[in-house]
Design a protein around this motif. Structure first.
Motif, short mmCIF file in Angstrom:
data_model
loop_
_atom_site.label_atom_id
_atom_site.label_comp_id
_atom_site.label_asym_id
_atom_site.label_seq_id
_atom_site.Cartn_x
_atom_site.Cartn_y
_atom_site.Cartn_z
N LYS A 107 0.85 -1.20 0.00
CA LYS A 107 0.00 0.00 0.00
C LYS A 107 0.88 1.24 0.00
N SER A 108 0.25 2.37 -0.32
CA SER A 108 0.96 3.64 -0.28
C SER A 108 1.13 4.10 1.16
N ILE A 109 1.93 5.14 1.35
CA ILE A 109 2.13 5.74 2.68
C ILE A 109 1.95 7.26 2.55
N PRO A 110 1.72 7.96 3.63
CA PRO A 110 1.55 9.42 3.55
C PRO A 110 2.80 10.10 2.97
N SER A 111 2.56 11.16 2.21
CA SER A 111 3.68 11.94 1.66
C SER A 111 4.48 12.57 2.80
N GLY A 112 5.77 12.74 2.55
CA GLY A 112 6.61 13.37 3.57
C GLY A 112 8.07 13.09 3.32
N LYS A 113 8.89 13.51 4.27
CA LYS A 113 10.34 13.24 4.19
C LYS A 113 10.64 12.08 5.13
N GLU B 94 12.70 3.94 12.36
CA GLU B 94 11.45 4.23 11.63
C GLU B 94 11.81 4.85 10.29
N GLY B 95 11.31 4.24 9.21
CA GLY B 95 11.63 4.79 7.89
C GLY B 95 11.12 3.89 6.78
N VAL B 96 11.84 3.90 5.66
CA VAL B 96 11.42 3.18 4.46
C VAL B 96 12.62 2.47 3.85
N SER C 182 13.10 11.66 -9.96
CA SER C 182 11.77 11.48 -9.40
C SER C 182 11.25 10.16 -9.96
N LEU C 183 11.20 9.14 -9.11
CA LEU C 183 11.03 7.77 -9.59
C LEU C 183 9.93 7.01 -8.84
N ALA C 184 9.12 6.30 -9.62
CA ALA C 184 8.15 5.39 -9.02
C ALA C 184 8.93 4.31 -8.29
N THR C 185 8.46 3.96 -7.10
CA THR C 185 9.26 3.14 -6.19
C THR C 185 8.40 2.10 -5.47
N LYS C 186 9.03 0.97 -5.17
CA LYS C 186 8.42 -0.03 -4.28
C LYS C 186 9.38 -0.30 -3.13
N GLY C 187 8.83 -0.77 -2.02
CA GLY C 187 9.70 -1.06 -0.89
C GLY C 187 8.93 -1.59 0.31
N PHE C 188 9.43 -1.24 1.49
CA PHE C 188 8.85 -1.72 2.74
C PHE C 188 8.97 -0.65 3.82
N LYS C 189 8.07 -0.71 4.79
CA LYS C 189 8.21 0.15 5.96
C LYS C 189 9.29 -0.42 6.88
N ILE C 190 9.93 0.47 7.62
CA ILE C 190 10.78 0.04 8.73
C ILE C 190 10.09 0.55 9.99
N GLY D 280 12.73 -0.70 14.04
CA GLY D 280 14.00 -1.28 13.61
C GLY D 280 13.89 -2.55 12.80
N LYS D 281 12.67 -2.87 12.30
CA LYS D 281 12.48 -4.09 11.51
C LYS D 281 11.81 -3.75 10.17
N LYS D 282 12.19 -4.47 9.13
CA LYS D 282 11.49 -4.35 7.84
C LYS D 282 10.12 -5.01 8.00
N THR D 283 9.04 -4.27 7.68
CA THR D 283 7.70 -4.84 7.92
C THR D 283 6.86 -4.88 6.64
N THR D 284 5.79 -4.10 6.57
CA THR D 284 4.80 -4.24 5.49
C THR D 284 5.28 -3.63 4.17
N PRO D 285 4.83 -4.23 3.05
CA PRO D 285 5.25 -3.73 1.73
C PRO D 285 4.60 -2.39 1.38
N ILE D 286 5.33 -1.62 0.56
CA ILE D 286 4.86 -0.29 0.11
C ILE D 286 4.90 -0.26 -1.41
N GLU D 287 3.87 0.35 -2.01
CA GLU D 287 3.90 0.62 -3.45
C GLU D 287 3.13 1.91 -3.70
N GLN D 288 3.01 2.31 -4.97
CA GLN D 288 2.33 3.54 -5.36
C GLN D 288 2.91 4.77 -4.66
#
Length: 447
Positions: free
Chosen positions: A221-227, A363-365, A385-393, A396-404
Motif C-alpha cells: 500500500k501507499s504511505i503518507p507523503s513526507g520526508k 522508523e523509515g522506508v 523522481s522515480l516510481a518506487t516499491k519497498g517496505f516500511k521500517i 527497527g524491523k522491515k515490515t509491510t510492503p509499500i507501493e504507489q
C-alpha cells in the motif's frame, strides 16, 4: 582468407595508403539463450558473431571502419572508409594508437567448467526452475520469464606499433520470474544466478528466491507523503548508480555534461563512502587486463572517504587533461569508436548487516525497486523522481510492503547524505555492485 593473412594484407595496404599508424580490434562471440514457457522451449537462439574494426591515423586524424567479412574486398572497403572518415574530421582532439605497457595483469576470465555443456541439460534445468516454482507455491499463475544463457567470446587488439593483446571470457546465467496472484492482484519476483559451474544453477533455490520476492510484496500500500529516512537496498542502489555512472566519465565532464568537472581533489560525498573501479575483480563481469585501446588496467578508488580522486579517462580525454589514462577506454561494440566506461564499479561495503542498519534507522522506508529510470532521472543535474516499491521500517524491523509512491531527490546530494553502508555488496547480473545504504532523508510522494 584466414585471420592472420587478412591482418597482414590489411596492414600492408594501410601503410601503402598513407596511414601513419593503424590498428585492428576484433571480437569473436558465441551465445546460446534458451527460454521456457509452460514446460516448453519457447525460444532457442544460437548466435555466432565475428566482427573486426580498423582505425588509422592520416594527417593526425583518426578514421574508423569495420567489417564482418575477411576478404580482399573488405580490405579495400576498410581502408577507403577509414581514410574518408579521417579526412572529414574537423575537431582538434588528439587520438592515439597505443604503444602498450610493460606489464599486464595475468587474469583468467574463462571458466573451463562451463565448456561443452549439453543444451539438453540447460533445457532440463530451465524446465525444472518453472516446475519448482509451481511445486513450491500454488499461487503461481504465470511467468514473466524463465531462461538460461551461455556466452563466450574472444577479443583482442593488434596494431602497427607491435601491440598484440587477446582475452577470452565466458559466462553462464539463469533466471526465473514467477507471477503469483493474491486477492485478484498479481506480484512477481526474480530468482537469478551468475554461475561459475553448472551445479551453481539450483532450480529449487532460484524458485525460492523468486517466490520469496513476489510473496513479500503481497498487500503493498501507499504511505503518507513526507520526508523519510531511507534505506536504499543493494539492488535498487545498483540501478541508481548505473543511471548516474556517466557523471564519473571524463569525456562527459569535458563536454560540460557532468557537474563533477573540475572537482577532482574535492569532497563530493559522505566520508563513509568509497567508490571503486576494479578491472581485476575475481569473477567480475567487467574483469579485464587491458582496455580497448590496449592500456593496462588497474584497481582505483574513484572516491575515497568522500573525496573525489579521479574521473575515468581514456587516452584522448587523459591527454586533454594532461594526465595518464586510467585504462577506461572501451567500445560498446567492435563497430563503435572508443569511449569511456567503468569496469567492475562498486561501492565498498561496510561492516553492518541489513538487519543492523534497519535497527539503526528505527522508523523509515526501505526502497527495493526504482522504475522509470530512463525518463525520471537527469544525469546532468542529478535530479530524479522515480516510481518506487519497498517496505516500511518499524521499530527497527522491515515490515509491510509499500507501493504507489514516488521518491524524489538529487544524486549529488544523496552521495553526501549517506549515513551508513551495509555489508551486503551485490552485483545483480551486472558489472555494477552496491551494498544497501542509509540515506539521511528523501522526499516521498504517496497518498
Amino acid at each position: 582468407m584466414n585471420f592472420g593473412q587478412f591482418k597482414e594484407e590489411l596492414f600492408k595496404e594501410a601503410k601503402k595508403s598513407g596511414f601513419e599508424e593503424y590498428e585492428i580490434y576484433y571480437s569473436d562471440a558465441e551465445s546460446l539463450s534458451i527460454n521456457i514457457y509452460e514446460g516448453e522451449v519457447e525460444k532457442y537462439k544460437l548466435n555466432n558473431a565475428f566482427g573486426l574494426s580498423f582505425r588509422g591515423k592520416v594527417n593526425g586524424k583518426m578514421g574508423y571502419s569495420y567489417t564482418e567479412i575477411l576478404d580482399k574486398d573488405a580490405i579495400k572497403t576498410l581502408i577507403e572508409n577509414a581514410k574518408n572518415a579521417a579526412l572529414v574530421i574537423e575537431n582538434e582532439d588528439v587520438q592515439f594508437i597505443y604503444d602498450g605497457d610493460k606489464e599486464y595483469k595475468e587474469l583468467n576470465c574463462y571458466k573451463k567448467e562451463l565448456d561443452n555443456i549439453k543444451p539438453d541439460k540447460l533445457i532440463s534445468l530451465a524446465t525444472e526452475m518453472e516446475n519448482e516454482c509451481k511445486k513450491q507455491c500454488d499461487k503461481v499463475v504465470n511467468f514473466n520469464g524463465c531462461g538460461i544463457g551461455y556466452g563466450k567470446s574472444i577479443y583482442g587488439i593488434i596494431n602497427s606499433k607491435g601491440l598484440n593483446l587477446k582475452n577470452e571470457r565466458n559466462n553462464l546465467t539463469a533466471y526465473v520470474i514467477p507471477i503469483i496472484e493474491e486477492n485478484n492482484e498479481k506480484y512477481d519476483g526474480m530468482g537469478y544466478v551468475i554461475a561459475k559451474k553448472l551445479t551453481d544453477i539450483n532450480p529449487k533455490n532460484l524458485a525460492n528466491q523468486g517466490l520469496k520476492e513476489a510473496l513479500d510484496r503481497v498487500g503493498g500500500k501507499s504511505i503518507p507523503s513526507g520526508k523519510y529516512k531511507v534505506i536504499i537496498n543493494n539492488e535498487a542502489m545498483v540501478s541508481l548508480l548505473g543511471t548516474f555512472s556517466s557523471i564519473f566519465d571524463a569525456e562527459q565532464a569535458q563536454k560540460g555534461l557532468s557537474l563533477l568537472k573540475g572537482k577532482e581533489g574535492e569532497i563530493i560525498a559522505s566520508d563513509i563512502l568509497t567508490l571503486i573501479d576494479d578491472p581485476h575483480l575475481e569473477d567480475g563481469l567487467g574483469t579485464t587486463a587491458f582496455d580497448d585501446e590496449g592500456v593496462a588496467t588497474y584497481k582505483k578508488e574513484i572516491i575515497t572517504n568522500g573525496k573525489l580522486n579521479t574521473l575515468l579517462y581514456n587516452l584522448k580525454t587523459a591527454n586533454k587533461a594532461g594526465i595518464k589514462s586510467t585504462g577506461n577506454g572501451f567500445k560498446s561494440s567492435y563497430a563503435s569508436i572508443v569511449g569511456v566506461s567503468a569496469t567492475n564499479f562498486y561501492i565498498n561495503p561496510g561492516k553492518k548487516s541489513f538487519e543492523e542498519i534497519c535497527e539503526e534507522v528505527k522508523e523509515g522506508v526501505v526502497v527495493t525497486e526504482f522504475a522509470g529510470l530512463h525518463s525520471g532521472a537527469n544525469a546532468v543535474t542529478g535530479d530524479f523522481s522515480l516510481a518506487t516499491k519497498g517496505f516500511k521500517i518499524e521499530n527497527g524491523k522491515k515490515t509491510t510492503p509499500i507501493e504507489q509512491i514516488t521518491v524524489a531527490g538529487n544524486f549529488f546530494d544523496l552521495l553526501k547524505n549517506i549515513e551508513e553502508v551495509g555489508n551486503d555488496l551485490k552485483f545483480p547480473m551486472s558489472s555494477i555492485g552496491c551494498p544497501s545504504v542509509i540515506v539521511k532523508e528523501l522526499s516521498i510522494a504517496g497518498k
